[in-house]
Write an enzyme that holds these catalytic residues in place. Sequence first.
Site, PDB file in Angstrom:
ATOM      1  CB  SER A 187      -0.881  -0.014   1.244  1.00 55.62           C
ATOM      2  OG  SER A 187      -1.677   1.140   1.277  1.00 55.62           O
TER       3      SER A 187
ATOM      4  CB  CYS B 133      -0.272   6.023   8.919  1.00 52.36           C
ATOM      5  SG  CYS B 133       0.413   7.379   7.949  1.00 52.36           S
TER       6      CYS B 133
ATOM      7  N   GLY C 189      12.546   0.938   2.703  1.00 60.30           N
ATOM      8  CA  GLY C 189      13.626   0.554   1.799  1.00 60.30           C
ATOM      9  C   GLY C 189      14.541  -0.466   2.449  1.00 60.30           C
TER      10      GLY C 189
ATOM     11  N   GLY D  51      11.491  -3.283   2.966  1.00 57.73           N
ATOM     12  CA  GLY D  51      12.751  -3.291   2.219  1.00 57.73           C
ATOM     13  C   GLY D  51      12.990  -4.463   1.292  1.00 57.73           C
TER      14      GLY D  51
END
Lengths: 241, 303
Positions: B22, B132, B219, B246
Amino acid sequence: MFEAENIRAIADKVYELKLTGDTTEIVRPGQFVNIRVIGKYLRRPISVCDWDSESLILIFKVFGEGTEILSRIKKGEKMDILSGLGNGFTVIETDKPLLVGGGVGVPPLYGLAKKLIENGLKPNVVLGFASAKDVFYKDEFESLGLKAYVATVDGTMGTKGFVTDAIKENNIECDYFYACGPNPMLKALCSELECSGQLSLEERMGCGFGACMGCSINTAKGIKRVCHDGPVFFKEDLLWK
Amino acid sequence: MEVNMKVNLSGVELDNPIIPASGTFGFGEEFKDLYDLNILGSISFKGTTREPRFGNPTPRIAECPSGLLNSVGLQNPGIDAVINEEIPKLSKYFHKPLIANISGFSIEDYAFACEKIDKVEQVGIIEVNISCPNVKHGGMSFGTSPESAAEVTKAVKEVTTKPVYIKLSPNVTDIAAIARACEAAGADGFSLINTLLGMRIDIKKRKPVLANVVGGLSGPAVFPVALRMVYQVYKAVSVPIIGMGGISSASDVIEMMMAGASAVQIGSANLVDPFICKKIIEELPIKMQELGISSLSELKPDF
């Protein structure tokens, strides 16, 4: 995959990089490419200055580590590039078009100048830089048969001041403008030029093709992504808030 | 050797474990012309909230060693536009069950949006984002205590029929405790990890790079952290886990599944290589052959 053909310094920390490769995805001036730089995670978006069927020219200024690495590229090096990104400029047929570029905002206007000329239009060109040592591509625009006015903030070349000062000093008339440069320059143009125009915006991007929503702006037509719905926007759609 | 890439998430069978994460894949629109999206296991679409959102001011992206910070802040067109416009568009070129990523700012928000999305036929799993880090109220605050995480889970379970996966935050002291609380409240599975809260400063301007000051790190930089947390949650619960953080190669996928994940999501890698999911799906059977893995669903940590 692209291959570096030639790189040369054309002003202080400013490089012109010629690449060869498949350019079929570039269809309009004002589009950009996104370059993978070895040692950096995110790609670096750079506007296309000029292109033909098998090569393209990019101009960039060394601002940070990414562009520093890019400036040390050698002839023959392979480059991982996403090409033909963004919407680009739309040619509008008017009598007195004006091109206004500021600093590294100048390059996409060169490709646009050639496109306007192909369409039988002859734009005036105003280029703004900080100082004489930063000036580039004045001669290239003039080689196209166009009049190129220069403004430098310190007055070491052309009009002392900003592009808006050069427009006033030289009584340059226009009925449509195309601009690319820093936001304060674009805002000043929008308020000082009465005619309509198109402006290429810069925003920090994640992906460069519309997936991450990193570079969104509010416009009169709703939320737009600078990378995918832009970078070129019509003056009327910008809110400048 | 024949290899089997199929995996099962709470009764939803996927052809392979590869799911774009997402926030890195929009609603598929930007990728549909690059490759056939139906090669994917599923798609977790852009985090959706009750109301439309612009998100945070820009700049909201910052480069980091082996990753990036983002402070997008849940930009999305709102649950109604997602159901009436985005999913119908996506259905034209993607025909498999979707993972619906839902976010909120109150328990009622979560329940409201989840109840609506539960009625969309193509939705296979509801992924509830309580992690979030880029919104001031709600968001991650629900995911940082076992009590509030369980409360959201319970409220969503009461109004839905589809499997509910809770997307967990890594910005906590004990992720296993939060997972256990959610499982007890009825969670059918977990997605982890969301981004790690971070920050960068532009030393020339002496100002934060992000307008929001802080943002979420993702990442390859976060992969070892994600792997550790998936392993910890695997040891703590008995429901499936979608591992992410990642992942950029078939080897990473296998490693994440060896830590206890039943499927994986690919996030940041989509942003630097839009073809990465396709490449991983093609590379996976070769890597499995090489390692003598006949079935991905058998991969589990035996340590």
